[in-house]
Write an enzyme that holds these catalytic residues in place. Structure first.
Site, PDB file in Angstrom:
ATOM      1  N   ASP A   1     -63.670 -40.694  66.134  1.00  0.00           N
ATOM      2  CA  ASP A   1     -62.528 -40.603  65.202  1.00  0.00           C
ATOM      3  C   ASP A   1     -62.182 -42.009  64.686  1.00  0.00           C
ATOM      4  OD1 ASP A   1     -60.815 -37.731  66.003  1.00  0.00           O
ATOM      5  OD2 ASP A   1     -62.221 -38.521  67.452  1.00  0.00           O
TER       6      ASP A   1
ATOM      7  N   THR B   1     -61.481 -32.382  66.761  1.00  0.00           N
ATOM      8  CA  THR B   1     -61.795 -33.289  67.876  1.00  0.00           C
ATOM      9  C   THR B   1     -61.949 -32.517  69.189  1.00  0.00           C
ATOM     10  OG1 THR B   1     -60.606 -35.068  66.772  1.00  0.00           O
ATOM     11  CG2 THR B   1     -61.044 -35.380  69.104  1.00  0.00           C
TER      12      THR B   1
HETATM   13  N1  LIG Z   1     -50.878 -29.220  68.211  1.00  0.00           N
HETATM   14  C1  LIG Z   1     -51.739 -30.024  67.560  1.00  0.00           C
HETATM   15  N2  LIG Z   1     -51.822 -31.323  67.878  1.00  0.00           N
HETATM   16  C2  LIG Z   1     -52.690 -32.131  67.224  1.00  0.00           C
HETATM   17  N3  LIG Z   1     -53.511 -31.733  66.235  1.00  0.00           N
HETATM   18  C3  LIG Z   1     -53.471 -30.458  65.882  1.00  0.00           C
HETATM   19  C4  LIG Z   1     -52.591 -29.529  66.535  1.00  0.00           C
HETATM   20  N4  LIG Z   1     -52.785 -28.327  65.970  1.00  0.00           N
HETATM   21  C5  LIG Z   1     -53.733 -28.507  65.020  1.00  0.00           C
HETATM   22  N5  LIG Z   1     -54.135 -29.791  64.962  1.00  0.00           N
HETATM   23  C6  LIG Z   1     -55.120 -30.378  64.022  1.00  0.00           C
HETATM   24  O1  LIG Z   1     -55.478 -29.371  63.114  1.00  0.00           O
HETATM   25  C7  LIG Z   1     -56.845 -29.008  63.292  1.00  0.00           C
HETATM   26  C8  LIG Z   1     -56.958 -27.508  63.186  1.00  0.00           C
HETATM   27  O2  LIG Z   1     -56.329 -26.913  64.292  1.00  0.00           O
HETATM   28  P1  LIG Z   1     -57.014 -25.731  65.074  1.00  0.00           P
HETATM   29  O3  LIG Z   1     -58.430 -26.092  65.354  1.00  0.00           O
HETATM   30  O4  LIG Z   1     -56.173 -25.532  66.275  1.00  0.00           O
HETATM   31  O5  LIG Z   1     -56.926 -24.583  64.121  1.00  0.00           O
HETATM   32  C9  LIG Z   1     -57.202 -29.535  64.666  1.00  0.00           C
HETATM   33  O6  LIG Z   1     -58.590 -29.751  64.760  1.00  0.00           O
HETATM   34  C10 LIG Z   1     -56.398 -30.798  64.731  1.00  0.00           C
HETATM   35  O7  LIG Z   1     -57.020 -31.786  63.899  1.00  0.00           O
HETATM   36  P2  LIG Z   1     -57.889 -33.004  64.572  1.00  0.00           P
HETATM   37  O8  LIG Z   1     -58.994 -32.384  65.347  1.00  0.00           O
HETATM   38  O9  LIG Z   1     -58.338 -33.742  63.351  1.00  0.00           O
HETATM   39  O10 LIG Z   1     -56.920 -33.772  65.402  1.00  0.00           O
HETATM   40 MG   LIG Z   2     -56.510 -35.471  65.903  1.00  0.00          MG
HETATM   41 MG   LIG Z   3     -58.939 -35.652  63.074  1.00  0.00          MG
END
Ligand SMILES: Nc1ncnc2c1ncn2[C@@H]1O[C@H](COP(=O)(O)O)[C@@H](O)[C@H]1OP(=O)(O)O
Ligand SMILES: [Mg+2]
Ligand SMILES: [Mg+2]
Ligand SMILES: [Mg+2]
Length: 295
Positions: free
Chosen positions: A34, A108
């Site tokens: 990241d 991630t």
């Molecule tokens: N509670 C959370 N805390 C941090 N990031 C979140 C959260 N919910 C969703 N996200 C971000 O939104 C994306 C989509 O959510 P999900 O996979 O749960 O549908 C995740 O991959 C994450 O992005 P990232 O991976 O870039 O941190």
């Molecule tokens: Mg993130």
């Molecule tokens: Mg991200």
């Protein structure tokens, strides 16, 4: 985006992901991939477009040029895209009116767990607060069959069109929703129940779920929770919108992507492909669930 995708693969092949928890939430991780992918994208874009505001998930860009490996700085541009005519509506935009939202690695949790095709690199383009375009790069596309694959890059610009993939309509004989696999809670699940889908597909990443809409694997992406932020949605929304789809909060309002907005998409996510009546579907969410937002 594709150079960042290569960096994400290199970190995975080296094997030490350098995982840290961001804040107190055990569900909110950051890895070496990241951090490095963000340096590559923001380092490159800020050099090419110095007057534009660029906001990345992994914090402010304080790197000096000498802190970024020179082979992470991309100056080459996509010739096929540049050969297209720029739609008239964009010919008189000032750099000050543009905000680029960068999620250097979306999904991630899935990257760490090895669900590699859920990972995307997201770059969104907003003008005067409205999303107008985006790039979604999937570094591990088809990786189980094609180990040497270079991934794929999907892009869209409202008024011009899309590239990098073949759009497909969803099936007409059943109704499919895609949603989170790692951030569900009672409100997320109650909202899904109210929409009475024939099938619910739980996958990681905001970018990956919008890909499912673009390729006809789902009709709607629904996440009645506040976890996603502006960088999760701007890039995917840009490609979806260029194809006639819609991404809003769960009340049906578009998010504002101007540089001074708060980062969380506190009113949830509701996205549909152009084959779905967005407002009719939103009207099926009971008022008592909608009234919880923003929370
Ligand atoms: N509670 C959370 N805390 C941090 N990031 C979140 C959260 N919910 C969703 N996200 C971000 O939104 C994306 C989509 O959510 P999900 O996979 O749960 O549908 C995740 O991959 C994450 O992005 P990232 O991976 O870039 O941190
Ligand atoms: Mg993130
Ligand atoms: Mg991200
Ligand atoms: Mg993300």
């Amino acid at each position: 985006a594709s150079r960042a995708g290569q960096i994400i693969k290199d970190v995975m092949h080296k094997g030490n992901l350098g995982i840290v928890e961001k804040g107190l939430d055990k569900n909110d991780l950051q890895t070496e991939a990241d951090r490095s992918a963000q340096k590559c994208i923001i380092g490159s874009l800020s050099k090419l477009f110095p007057g534009v505001t660029i906001i990345g998930e992994e914090g402010p860009h304080n790197d000096q040029p000498e802190d970024i490996p020179s082979d992470w700085i991309v100056t080459e541009q996509d010739k096929a895209v540049l050969a297209s005519d720029c739609p008239n509506e964009y010919s008189k935009i000032n750099p000050q009116e543009i905000v680029v939202w960068v999620d250097p690695l979306d999904g991630t949790s899935e990257y760490v767990e090895g669900l590699l095709d859920h990972v995307t690199v997201l770059i969104g383009l907003a003008v005067k607060g409205k999303t107008v375009g985006g790039v979604v790069h999937q570094p591990f596309y088809n990786y189980e069959l094609d180990k040497q694959g270079v991934g794929r890059t999907l892009w869209g610009l409202v008024g011009l069109g899309v590239g990098g993939f073949v759009p497909h309509p969803p099936p007409s004989d059943k109704f499919i929703i895609t949603t989170t696999r790692s951030h569900a809670d009672a409100v997320v699940n109650k909202t899904l129940e109210a929409l009475k889908a024939d099938e619910i597909i739980r996958v990681g990443g905001a970018g990956h779920k919008v890909l499912m809409l673009l390729e006809g694997k789902a009709h709607a992406y629904v996440f009645a929770s506040k976890g996603c932020k502006k960088w999760d949605t701007c890039g995917p929304e840009g490609v979806l919108k260029a194809l006639g789809g819609t991404l809003t909060d769960i009340h049906g309002n578009e998010y504002n992507y101007a540089k001074d907005v708060s980062y969380p998409n506190a009113q949830g996510i509701f996205a549909t492909s152009k084959h779905v009546n967005h407002s009719e579907l939103i009207s099926k969410i009971p008022k008592e669930l909608k009234d919880r937002f923003p929370y």
